[in-house]
Design an enzyme around this catalytic site. Structure first.
Site, PDB file in Angstrom:
ATOM      1  N   GLY A 183      33.250  41.610  29.159  1.00  0.00           N
ATOM      2  CA  GLY A 183      33.536  41.027  30.466  1.00  0.00           C
ATOM      3  C   GLY A 183      34.806  41.597  31.080  1.00  0.00           C
TER       4      GLY A 183
ATOM      5  CG  HIS B 111      30.982  48.023  38.968  1.00  0.00           C
ATOM      6  ND1 HIS B 111      29.935  48.918  38.970  1.00  0.00           N
ATOM      7  CD2 HIS B 111      30.957  47.431  40.204  1.00  0.00           C
ATOM      8  CE1 HIS B 111      29.310  48.869  40.141  1.00  0.00           C
ATOM      9  NE2 HIS B 111      29.921  47.983  40.907  1.00  0.00           N
TER      10      HIS B 111
ATOM     11  CB  SER C  94      35.605  47.856  28.665  1.00  0.00           C
ATOM     12  OG  SER C  94      34.709  47.368  29.645  1.00  0.00           O
TER      13      SER C  94
END
Ligand code: HEB
Ligand code: CA
Length: 351
Positions: free
Chosen positions: A74, A55, A78
């Site tokens: 990517g 994810h 994050s």
């Protein structure tokens, strides 16, 4: 050749590494094994740590960038850096728990969020018997903004939607065949949120073993729902207690991927080598390979798989829903005894 490789002694005085940048991972490894993975087990925390790498990594889109929009970074951590934003995205449902469990451990070390998240995923898999040794790198750049919503595939997406998204994220590298390779991860997996009334519903009967049962059991005719059914992204499974994702079902039967799916049945070397390759790509998407130091040596070599590939007890080869037009499904031994239900994976404690 180990004898010819110069190794550095790490500041801890006990470990050595081929690159000094890898030394920090020894303490992270110990902390994760002790305080997240229950001493090195392939439990729900391991499964969710592996899912997290997907994810995070897949949330990058050159197609969005081409429209002048931010496409995500990517494998940039994050989802762990902006958890309140990204774990609220619909496909990320349930990942808030593992992000919260990893956070205090990450905070104790001097490793970027991105390197930590992907190392945790590789280490998680190493706790599953039969898994490949997944690669670990340090040197990723952390995200400075959250990924946009809409980049993570959903179980109710069509094969076309999934193939297009994975190809976009990887600039064409993840084609339908490599998508099958990636889905090997569902051999150590369960669903907590597809059926909101049941948690820990495994995708195969051996969610703690990295074997090829997932590819066998997704090819059995679906006959029941482990709960009431009627959930988006869920189709009938062959075994009580087991859940089948619509996306796994359709990709297993799609003419572009059915034979590749079947080729994994009873092919343990393939289930290791192919995932090892695609994980390396997935866990470095959006990063510059030249900035990364390979620290795979810190990831333990997993134990060999347990058991042999089989049909679940009470089934016969007639329960296989043949989808590959070219090759017959391999004949497998049948587990002795009466048909039994698959036990749930115990979910991690709430934080
Ligand atoms: Fe996955 C899980 C979907 C791919 C890994 N998945 C899962 C789920 C879902 C999905 C829905 C469940 C969740 C809950 O909890 O409920 N996937 C999916 C899709 C896709 C995928 C649609 C595309 C095709 N995966 C994937 C990949 C990987 C993965 C590539 C690699 C890494 N998953 C995973 C895991 C899991 C999952 C490991 C399990 C988790 C737990 O157990 O918790
Ligand atoms: Ca399994």
């Amino acid at each position: 050749n180990a004898a010819l490789t110069r190794r550095v002694t790490c500041p801890d005085g006990k470990n050595t590494a081929t690159n000094a940048a890898c030394c920090q991972l020894f303490a992270v490894r110990q902390d994760l094994q002790q305080n997240l993975f229950h001493g090195g087990l392939c439990t729900a925390e391991a499964h969710e740590s592996l899912r997290l790498t997907f994810h995070d990594g897949i949330a990058i889109s050159p197609a969005l960038e081409a429209q002048g929009k931010f496409g995500g970074g990517g494998a940039d951590g994050s989802i762990s850096i902006f958890p309140e934003i990204e774990t609220a995205f619909h496909p990320n449902i349930g990942l808030d728990e593992i992000v919260a469990l990893q956070r205090p451990i990450q905070a104790r070390h001097n490793l970027s969020h991105a390197d930590f998240l992907h190392f945790a995923g590789a280490l998680a898999a190493s706790n599953c018997a039969g898994a490949p040794q997944l690669s670990a790198f340090v040197g990723r750049k952390d995200a400075t903004q959250p990924a946009p919503d809409g980049l993570v595939p959903e179980p109710f997406h069509t094969p076309d939607q999934i193939f297009d998204r994975l190809a976009d994220a990887s600039e064409g590298e993840f084609d339908p065949i490599l998508t099958v390779w990636l889905l090997t991860a569902h051999t150590v997996a369960a669903a907590n949120d597809v059926d909101p009334t049941k948690s820990g519903l495994p995708f195969d009967s051996t969610p703690e073993i990295w074997d090829t049962q997932f590819f066998v059991e997704t090819q059995l005719r679906g006959t029941l729902f482990p709960g009431k059914g009627g959930n988006q992204g869920e189709v009938e499974s062959p075994l009580a207690g087991e859940i089948r994702l619509q996306s796994d079902h359709t990709i297993a039967r799609d003419p572009r991927t059915a034979c590749e799916w079947q080729s994994f049945v009873d092919n343990q070397p393939k289930a290791q080598a192919m995932f090892q390759f695609v994980f390396q790509v997935l866990s470095t998407l959006g990063q510059n390979q030249d900035d990364l130091v390979d620290c795979t040596e810190v990831v333990p070599i997993p134990a060999p798989p347990q058991g042999r590939t089989h049909l679940p007890a009470g089934m016969t080869m007639n329960d296989i829903e043949q989808a590959c037009a070219e090759t017959p499904f391999p004949t497998l031994p049948i587990d002795p005894g009466p048909r039994t239900a698959v036990a749930p994976v115990v979910p991690p404690p709430k934080v």
